[in-house]
Design a protein around this motif. Structure first.
Motif, PDB file in Angstrom:
ATOM      1  N   ASP A 194      57.887  -9.863  39.827  1.00 43.66           N
ATOM      2  CA  ASP A 194      57.129  -9.882  41.079  1.00 43.66           C
ATOM      3  C   ASP A 194      55.941  -8.926  40.972  1.00 43.66           C
ATOM      4  N   GLY A 195      54.786  -9.379  41.438  1.00 46.37           N
ATOM      5  CA  GLY A 195      53.599  -8.545  41.412  1.00 46.37           C
ATOM      6  C   GLY A 195      52.938  -8.433  40.054  1.00 46.37           C
ATOM      7  N   ALA A 196      53.309  -9.324  39.126  1.00 49.08           N
ATOM      8  CA  ALA A 196      52.706  -9.290  37.795  1.00 49.08           C
ATOM      9  C   ALA A 196      51.221  -9.616  37.881  1.00 49.08           C
ATOM     10  N   ALA A 197      50.472  -9.182  36.863  1.00 43.77           N
ATOM     11  CA  ALA A 197      49.015  -9.332  36.878  1.00 43.77           C
ATOM     12  C   ALA A 197      48.593 -10.783  37.038  1.00 43.77           C
ATOM     13  N   ILE A 198      49.316 -11.719  36.406  1.00 41.38           N
ATOM     14  CA  ILE A 198      48.924 -13.122  36.528  1.00 41.38           C
ATOM     15  C   ILE A 198      49.138 -13.639  37.945  1.00 41.38           C
ATOM     16  N   ALA A 199      50.117 -13.071  38.670  1.00 42.76           N
ATOM     17  CA  ALA A 199      50.412 -13.525  40.022  1.00 42.76           C
ATOM     18  C   ALA A 199      49.309 -13.144  41.002  1.00 42.76           C
ATOM     19  N   VAL A 200      48.475 -12.187  40.614  1.00 39.97           N
ATOM     20  CA  VAL A 200      47.359 -11.759  41.456  1.00 39.97           C
ATOM     21  C   VAL A 200      46.126 -12.616  41.201  1.00 39.97           C
ATOM     22  N   ILE A 204      55.380 -19.635  39.554  1.00 43.59           N
ATOM     23  CA  ILE A 204      55.361 -18.214  39.934  1.00 43.59           C
ATOM     24  C   ILE A 204      55.004 -18.038  41.404  1.00 43.59           C
ATOM     25  N   ASN A 205      53.878 -18.610  41.819  1.00 42.89           N
ATOM     26  CA  ASN A 205      53.480 -18.569  43.235  1.00 42.89           C
ATOM     27  C   ASN A 205      52.408 -19.633  43.470  1.00 42.89           C
ATOM     28  N   GLN A 206      51.938 -19.730  44.702  1.00 42.40           N
ATOM     29  CA  GLN A 206      50.966 -20.776  45.037  1.00 42.40           C
ATOM     30  C   GLN A 206      49.657 -20.572  44.282  1.00 42.40           C
ATOM     31  N   ARG A 210      62.445 -23.838  35.573  1.00 41.09           N
ATOM     32  CA  ARG A 210      63.098 -22.536  35.678  1.00 41.09           C
ATOM     33  C   ARG A 210      63.662 -22.377  37.085  1.00 41.09           C
ATOM     34  N   ALA A 211      64.979 -22.516  37.209  1.00 38.72           N
ATOM     35  CA  ALA A 211      65.620 -22.492  38.526  1.00 38.72           C
ATOM     36  C   ALA A 211      65.445 -21.153  39.227  1.00 38.72           C
ATOM     37  N   LYS A 212      65.306 -20.066  38.453  1.00 38.48           N
ATOM     38  CA  LYS A 212      65.166 -18.729  39.063  1.00 38.48           C
ATOM     39  C   LYS A 212      63.770 -18.494  39.629  1.00 38.48           C
ATOM     40  N   LEU A 213      62.833 -19.384  39.317  1.00 37.60           N
ATOM     41  CA  LEU A 213      61.498 -19.328  39.916  1.00 37.60           C
ATOM     42  C   LEU A 213      61.459 -20.357  41.057  1.00 37.60           C
ATOM     43  N   TRP A 214      60.317 -20.867  41.391  1.00 40.72           N
ATOM     44  CA  TRP A 214      60.166 -21.833  42.482  1.00 40.72           C
ATOM     45  C   TRP A 214      60.761 -21.300  43.790  1.00 40.72           C
ATOM     46  N   THR A 240      58.543 -27.091  45.988  1.00 40.88           N
ATOM     47  CA  THR A 240      59.516 -27.477  44.969  1.00 40.88           C
ATOM     48  C   THR A 240      58.795 -27.821  43.670  1.00 40.88           C
ATOM     49  N   ALA A 241      59.548 -27.805  42.596  1.00 40.68           N
ATOM     50  CA  ALA A 241      58.969 -28.167  41.304  1.00 40.68           C
ATOM     51  C   ALA A 241      58.381 -29.574  41.355  1.00 40.68           C
TER      52      ALA A 241
END
Length: 345
Positions: free
Chosen positions: A108-114, A141-143, A170-174, A179-180
């Protein structure tokens, strides 16, 4: 002449328990880096291709070490951007025999997510590219990363670049509200070459065949995979090829490994490798994907491309770490039938 392949995604710090130990059985971890699209770029660079990796890294010592590691593998890092955020981490406990491996994410909050659409100059990134590769991990990862992924594949198609996607579910994401299937069924419209396993087809794209069991539940029913790949190309007519890995998991230490490929002209099935005493299976799918890209770019026969991909990914199971540290010659020897493992003197 080397081909230029551009990949885009997240690279993470990988913290693995020593050997096959449980979490904190010893107070140490093996620290390396890994990530699906970066693994593909590294393998292709090892094969002599001109591979570039696009991502966002944090501006700190860890991010800079990550970039240096990629450069050591001869990956072009000139397109990497430094961003706010942190380095995502995944913890790996390697399984053995009947005890499965475990992965715990801390990203969470990784550089790519920003990162957000418009941050990457895709015209510059794709200049001179023959191939663009992405996976289903980044849009999960996110929208914002989903929007970035869509922006990327659209730009690649507009530039006339071949697009491949490993649909990695990856079930632990989304977890961000989409949804995927909502995201991936739109993204796949811009994909020329799909890479998957049977779970990815079902859960990322909603494509399944009646009566089909997951590979690890028993013997492979080739007819079911012929039907599955045909249905994939029928459902997504823009996709020219679909390759599926076939992993028959006897235990965490013993797998049978093969693959299949369908294009507009037919269905191809690879030879099967009996892999015992697995060292590290994480990254095996990325090794298959990079092998397939290399094979499709360098062989005229789709069967040869598939056999290269399966042999390359078979060898990955003998190598600790995310990346496949093998050469074309080593893959060619296994592809040609030299599986003795004798000492090379």
């Amino acid at each position: 002449m080397a081909h230029r392949i551009v990949t885009f995604g997240e690279m993470m710090l990988r913290l693995k328990t020593p050997g096959f130990q449980r979490f904190f059985q010893e107070p140490t971890f093996e620290a390396t880096f890994g990530g699906g699209e970066a693994n593909v770029a590294v393998a292709l660079a090892n094969y002599g291709e001109n591979a570039a990796f696009v991502t966002f890294l944090p501006k700190n010592d860890i991010g800079e070490c990550c970039e240096r590691q990629l450069r050591w593998h001869r990956v072009d890092t000139s397109l990497i951007q430094y961003n706010k955020g942190r380095m995502g981490i995944y913890f790996l406990e390697a399984g053995a025999n009947q005890r499965p491996s475990k992965v715990v994410y801390d990203r969470d909050g990784a550089a790519i997510a920003v990162g957000k659409p418009g941050d990457i100059d895709w015209k510059k990134a794709l200049a001179g590219a023959d191939w663009f590769h992405i996976t289903g991990i980044t849009p999960a990862i996110n929208q914002q990363t989903a929007d970035l992924s869509m922006e990327a594949v659209k730009a690649a198609k507009a530039a006339g670049v071949t697009v491949s996607c490993d649909f990695n579910y990856r079930a632990k994401l989304w977890k961000y509200g989409k949804t995927a299937q909502e995201v991936m069924t739109e993204l796949v419209k811009f994909v020329d070459v799909g890479i998957a396993n049977e779970e990815d087809c079902q859960k990322s794209l909603g494509i399944s065949v009646e009566g089909m069991k997951e590979a690890h539940h028993g013997e492979i029913d080739v007819k079911k995979y012929e039907a599955l790949t045909a249905k994939m190309l029928e459902t997504f007519p823009n996709m020219q090829k679909i390759a599926i890995t076939l992993r028959e998991s006897k235990s965490a230490s013993h797998n049978d490994w093969s693959g299949c490929l369908r294009d507009k002209s037919g269905f191809y099935l690879s030879k099967k490798y009996n892999i015992t005493d697995i060292v590290d299976r994480v990254g095996g799918g990325d090794a298959f994907g990079s092998g397939l890209i290399y094979g499709l770019l360098n062989y005229k026969n789709p069967q040869d491309a598939l056999e290269f991909a399966v042999a390359a990914s078979c060898l990955k199971h003998s190598i600790n770490g995310d990346v496949n540290r093998v050469s074309v010659d080593e893959v060619e020897k296994l592809k040609g039938g030299d599986a003795s493992g004798r000492v090379q003197r």
